[in-house]
Write a protein that holds these residues in place. Structure first.
Motif, short mmCIF file in Angstrom:
data_model
loop_
_atom_site.label_atom_id
_atom_site.label_comp_id
_atom_site.label_asym_id
_atom_site.label_seq_id
_atom_site.Cartn_x
_atom_site.Cartn_y
_atom_site.Cartn_z
N ILE A 182 -4.42 -6.99 -3.93
CA ILE A 182 -5.51 -7.33 -4.84
C ILE A 182 -6.69 -7.91 -4.07
N TYR A 186 -9.92 -5.56 -4.16
CA TYR A 186 -10.92 -5.96 -5.16
C TYR A 186 -11.73 -7.19 -4.74
N LEU A 204 -5.64 -9.23 -11.57
CA LEU A 204 -5.15 -7.90 -11.96
C LEU A 204 -6.04 -7.28 -13.04
N GLY A 207 -9.10 -6.01 -11.46
CA GLY A 207 -8.83 -4.73 -10.83
C GLY A 207 -8.85 -3.60 -11.84
N LEU A 208 -8.25 -3.82 -12.99
CA LEU A 208 -8.26 -2.80 -14.05
C LEU A 208 -9.68 -2.53 -14.53
N GLU A 211 -11.45 -0.39 -11.94
CA GLU A 211 -10.99 0.99 -11.93
C GLU A 211 -11.45 1.76 -13.17
N ASN A 244 -5.22 4.27 -8.83
CA ASN A 244 -5.09 2.82 -8.70
C ASN A 244 -4.72 2.15 -10.02
N ILE A 248 -1.84 -0.70 -10.77
CA ILE A 248 -1.99 -1.91 -11.57
C ILE A 248 -0.89 -1.98 -12.62
#
Length: 300
Positions: A182, A186, A204, A207-208, A211, A244, A248
């Motif tokens: 992570i 990111y 997280l 990150g989502l 993406e 990706n 996740i």
């Protein structure tokens, strides 16, 4: 001036209440939850753990006429407290606990579902438990369980649950690897401590969000917060997906105690199996698709 209850007292009481039939990993996680809450000034105690089939029958018999193995367990003088017959509760397999808050001196039980109660539930979820307070149909606020994705029938048939070691403050090597990825992918700076806490969860989600913007042009504020805009922007992924977002999903499933075996961004059979078990355990549609409902269950 009241004397603060000792952590040792809470742990000893809880061990006694959980009984001897507990799954050792579930028991360890329960005691870790008590200690973590204690460090935050919240005093929590376990009220129930393993429950025999006879004890379950007695509990189910409260408020109704019920006969189990030829014995009458009826007790109409008391209200119904459970809808689970013997063998239909995860308590019967040592996979569930009930908890409550106690006063600072440890002498009074507090059953009000307040911010402290919700914080204990959050700590439990960070350790891999599923909280009954999150259920949509029947809210069971004292209840926490680890099922390994197995149903009552599978457990009754003798199938053993696969439950990973609790994500305690001692650190989990796989979570440390996730945290490193992570940070690298990111540009975050969360602690690599092997604990799935609020900052790792937020990272997280970031990150989502990144993406969703990069792959699907979803215009979101990358703030690491799970709100209606992020929920509505989620996309459905299924077996065969390679991206990706799949990574996740795999990371989030692992944090919940459902190991997809590898975190490679490839939505293969083992990821699908872990997802299915998680959906079943969370009592949402077990369609093997990671869509809005599943994403919301993972991060809400």
């Amino acid at each position: 001036m009241k004397v603060k209850v000792a952590l040792r007292i809470l742990l000893e009481r809880s061990v006694k209440k959980m009984g001897k039939g507990m799954n050792p990993i579930v028991k360890t996680a329960a005691l870790e939850m008590i200690e973590l809450a204690y460090n935050e000034g919240i005093y929590v105690q376990i009220s129930a753990g393993y429950r025999s089939l006879e004890e379950q029958a007695s509990l189910y018999g409260q408020g109704r006429v019920y006969i189990y193995n030829g014995k009458n367990y009826s007790n109409l003088a008391k209200p119904n407290v459970t809808n689970a017959k013997p063998g239909q509760s995860y308590h019967n397999f040592g996979l569930a606990i009930d908890f409550f808050i106690v006063s600072d001196d440890g002498k009074k039980a507090i059953w009000t579902v307040n911010s402290k109660w919700q914080r204990v539930a959050a700590i439990g979820k960070e350790l891999g438990f599923i909280w009954g307070g999150d259920w949509s149909s029947f809210k069971d606020y004292p209840h926490l369980e680890m099922t390994g994705g197995l149903s009552y029938k599978q457990l009754q048939a003798g199938k053993k649950p696969y439950i990973t070691s609790p994500k305690t403050s001692k650190g989990d090597g796989h979570i440390m690897s996730i945290q490193k990825t992570i940070n690298s992918r990111y540009k975050t700076s969360i602690a690599v401590d092997g604990v799935y806490g609020p900052k790792t969860r937020s990272a997280l989600i970031k990150g989502l969000q990144v993406e969703l913007y990069k792959q699907f042009n979803k215009k979101l504020v990358v703030d690491g917060k799970w709100g209606p805009k992020t929920k509505n922007a989620t996309v459905t992924i299924k077996k065969g997906a390679s991206c990706n977002i799949t990574w996740i999903l795999q990371a989030a499933l692992y944090m919940k105690g459902f190991n997809p075996d590898t975190l490679d961004g490839e939505f293969g059979g083992k990821t699908e199996a872990a997802l299915y078990k998680y959906q079943k355990a969370s009592r949402i549609s077990a369609d093997k698709l990671a869509g809005k409902v599943t994403w919301n269950e993972l991060f809400a």
